[in-house]
Design a protein around this motif. Sequence first.
Motif: not given
Length: 744
Positions: A13-19, A416-425, A478-485
């Motif tokens: 996520v941290a390596a993501g570009t600003c699309k 961090s949140t990365y939206n539209n990861l690999l596919i839209d939504g 205290l970690p957290k991870v979540a996936l959303k579609y």
Amino acid sequence: MKKRLFFAICVFVAAGTCKTARAENEHTPENDTIRSLFLNEVIITSSSKETNSLKGLPGAYSVLSPKQLDGMQIENVVDISAIVPNFFIPDYGSKYTSPVYVRGIGNRSTGQASAMYVDNIPLINKSTYDFDFLDVQHVELLRGPQGTLYGRNSMGGIINVFTHSPLTLQQTRVGISGGNYGLFQAHGTGSYLLNDRLGLSVSGYYDHSDGYFTNEYTGKKADALDAGGGRMRLDYKFSESFKGSFILNYDYSDQGAYPYHVYDKTTGKTDPINYNDEGSYLRKMGYTGLNLEYKNEKIVLASTTSYQGLNDHMKMDQDYSPAAVYNIYQVQNQKAFTEEITVKSNTKCNYQWSFGAFGFYNDLKTDVDVNFGKVGIMGMLQPMLARFGYTATGNEVGVPGHFKTPSQGAAVFHQSTYNNLLIDGLSVTAGIRLDYEKDKLDYVTSTDIAVRNNATGESSSLSANMPGKQSNDYTQLLPKVALKYEFNPTHYVYASASKGYNPGGYNIQALSELVLQEPIKKLAPGYTPTNFDNITIYDPEFSWNYEVGFKGEIVPGILSAELALFYIDIDDMQLTQFVTAGRKIANTGKATNKGVDINLNASLTPELSAGVNYGYTHATFDDYNNGKVDYSGKYLPFAPQHTFSVYGSYIKNFSGSFIDQLNIQAQYNGAGRIYWTETNDTYQDFYGLLNAKIGIRKGIFSFDLWTKNALDKQYNTFYFEMSGKSYLQNGKPSTFGADLKITF
């Protein structure tokens, strides 16, 4: 494996570009609006640190709007109990204890398992949770661990209360209310623009009740209440990018407390309330806060600074009988400072981020005086003295204790949140928090027992003075991870895993039991007292919460639905237990909580709306053996298995009539079964309360008739066992009354 997966996601996520996000799925973390189907309200929300909008949050939450708060007669946080799925706050006899149970996680005494914030200010002490809402814009309830963004004591969830800004709402509202049992309330609020940049709001209230339950010993009500308070908020817009808010709040309450009955488990007989020593709770509390926010097209930089003060006095007859057994008088003096600074992105990029730092200092001093009367001396102390040939001769034995328990802590966090990861939504949210806390205990407790030597007839005293110091440090990741579609902007599914954490602490009331053993050591040098650490110190509690859910509008604009399934592993669970002169928290092994949250809201017609909330929690001990009994497989005490709420609202507007509006609202809230003990042999079965309100409005005037517990349901809110006896507290009976309000 969990840690490797978590950190791999963080790196990606941290390596993501600003699309730029796709147009139909923009995730701009600006003020977020939520349309409530209940009364068709639009609620403006925002967070200084969340990288998701609230309406797209990958987790379980509920939002209560101003009209919902008014229609459901929610005047404080306790009134929210059972309205939200798997959210329960029982009445334990006074404002001193406001235990919050979320999905089976809670703590009925010292400490807190769910945190509460008011306008981003964290309330440090659970004794400050129960206060009247003034000028509230909305209430957010987040269920499940929120440790990454909120840290310690948020293992169950978060209660966020937000008040109106005078820059966005200007009105004056005053009202009075009266009812049976001597109920009387008066409140007023006013919000004004002093100029185009400066806004001021002021609020105040007074609340009185004659009480519901009579103490036969005094012939007076055991739970009368007088309370009042005020609030001021000053908002200033320095520029379009920079704004600030200064908040000042004070609350006072003086109440009779602890209307407990003696209960016979064998016969089922409940004795009347009948005790000789005073039961009361006097509380003075206040806080001041400064919120600053700078926002441009790239970032939101926010700071929240607060000072909180608490002074309270608790008096309790701890045997709840007319005999002179023993009582307690406790005084708390608290001064706390908090500071949080956050910075988060404010762009329309797919990648959103948030960083923050938090620090606090809590200076808490507690004086606890336990006093044994003649009956208590002969029944509780004399058997111990008789073993060594002594007889207690005094009519009273005091055990005063003075305790300083300062604590301080700091944390840094990132999400961090990365939206539209690999596919839209498709989106991923990942975060981590490093939380550090240092607690200290500096105490002195003593006693002096007048005795006579049975063999010589000589009189003397057995005294003890026990000072000491302790210190503990707690550090947690205290970690957290979540996936959303998202199927579309109004429908999505999610899955999440997050860690929760409650720090350890000290059982100061238990030290009264230890000091009573000191004189015995003088009589019998070989006597082995209770281990200090085992009774005084309790360790941190941990949890992992796994959750999947769905949110969406089933019928657009008409029917919305939310569903969440959760599974929680708890280690080193903290559980309240009673000792001779008070109570303590002990770590009791492992537990598993699993269940479901369901919420349905419908706008059936422009005038009619309705909703249903249901929560089920199956919470059991996995590994708990106290050396005498194995409780594995037993249900956790005090947390309800079911919470249920169904509500409806009918609002009809008229034109050219003698009234402008007719308003009818009703709700049925239920909870149970609630097991009271680890053995599961005593419980409160499921019960429900019917509340209703009907009113009319004409111009600036509105008049309402209301009732709570309309069917006068008999139920119990609290049960405990101590010194071989059982005690319970009844729920409040049916109340009714009328309100008159003027709004302009």
